[in-house]
Write a protein that holds these residues in place. Sequence first.
Motif, PDB file in Angstrom:
ATOM      1  N   GLU A 104      22.594  46.879  -3.544  1.00  0.00           N
ATOM      2  CA  GLU A 104      22.065  47.297  -2.253  1.00  0.00           C
ATOM      3  C   GLU A 104      20.679  47.925  -2.408  1.00  0.00           C
ATOM      4  N   MET A 105      20.455  48.643  -3.515  1.00  0.00           N
ATOM      5  CA  MET A 105      19.127  49.202  -3.750  1.00  0.00           C
ATOM      6  C   MET A 105      18.117  48.081  -3.972  1.00  0.00           C
ATOM      7  N   ASN A 146      26.562  52.940   1.597  1.00  0.00           N
ATOM      8  CA  ASN A 146      27.395  54.123   1.857  1.00  0.00           C
ATOM      9  C   ASN A 146      28.845  53.874   1.499  1.00  0.00           C
ATOM     10  N   TRP A 147      29.351  52.687   1.813  1.00  0.00           N
ATOM     11  CA  TRP A 147      30.737  52.356   1.483  1.00  0.00           C
ATOM     12  C   TRP A 147      30.932  52.389  -0.028  1.00  0.00           C
ATOM     13  N   GLN A 176      31.230  53.982  -6.422  1.00  0.00           N
ATOM     14  CA  GLN A 176      30.484  52.943  -7.116  1.00  0.00           C
ATOM     15  C   GLN A 176      28.988  53.170  -6.923  1.00  0.00           C
ATOM     16  N   ILE A 177      28.211  52.607  -7.827  1.00  0.00           N
ATOM     17  CA  ILE A 177      26.759  52.697  -7.710  1.00  0.00           C
ATOM     18  C   ILE A 177      26.276  51.507  -6.895  1.00  0.00           C
TER      19      ILE A 177
END
Length: 164
Positions: free
Chosen positions: A70-71, A58-59, A65-66
């Motif tokens: 995190e994904m 979220n940040w 940014q993409i």
Amino acid sequence: MNKFLLLFIAVPLIEMVVLIKVGQQIGALSTIALVVLTAIIGIALLKQQGIAMLNRANWKINQGQIPAREMAEGIVLAAGGALLLTPGFVTDALGFICILPGSRHFLLNQVLKNISISPIHQTHEQTHWHDAQSSQRDTYHQNTQQENKKDSGDVLEGDYERKK
């Protein structure tokens, strides 16, 4: 033989051998309790790490940014959660490797350094189709904007009441 098929055969067999050996050492009920305990601890850790990863994603999104890393971490966390829910000590060990931050980051770094991203090559037909779609979309937006300008007269304010 396919590596994945071999994996699906080997892992349960190894898991059964380990469970039997541990059961012989500490007893059947203690072995079952230990498997349940590792699953409970793993799920609590998964929840904590998942929330932290979502906050980082979220940040990054809020920064424009993409959140690609995190994904990727989300996929590893999901795999770790599935492994932790699978009864057994070997799968629990692999699940904890996927969930604990240090080992997860090491694992991701090893996988990501072997992946190269190359641009997608389009054929002339694909590019032409895309251009046709773009011009249709642009025409639609222009027509919509013109209609909105026509409707941009006075604003009426008021209250309404719904009658039954």
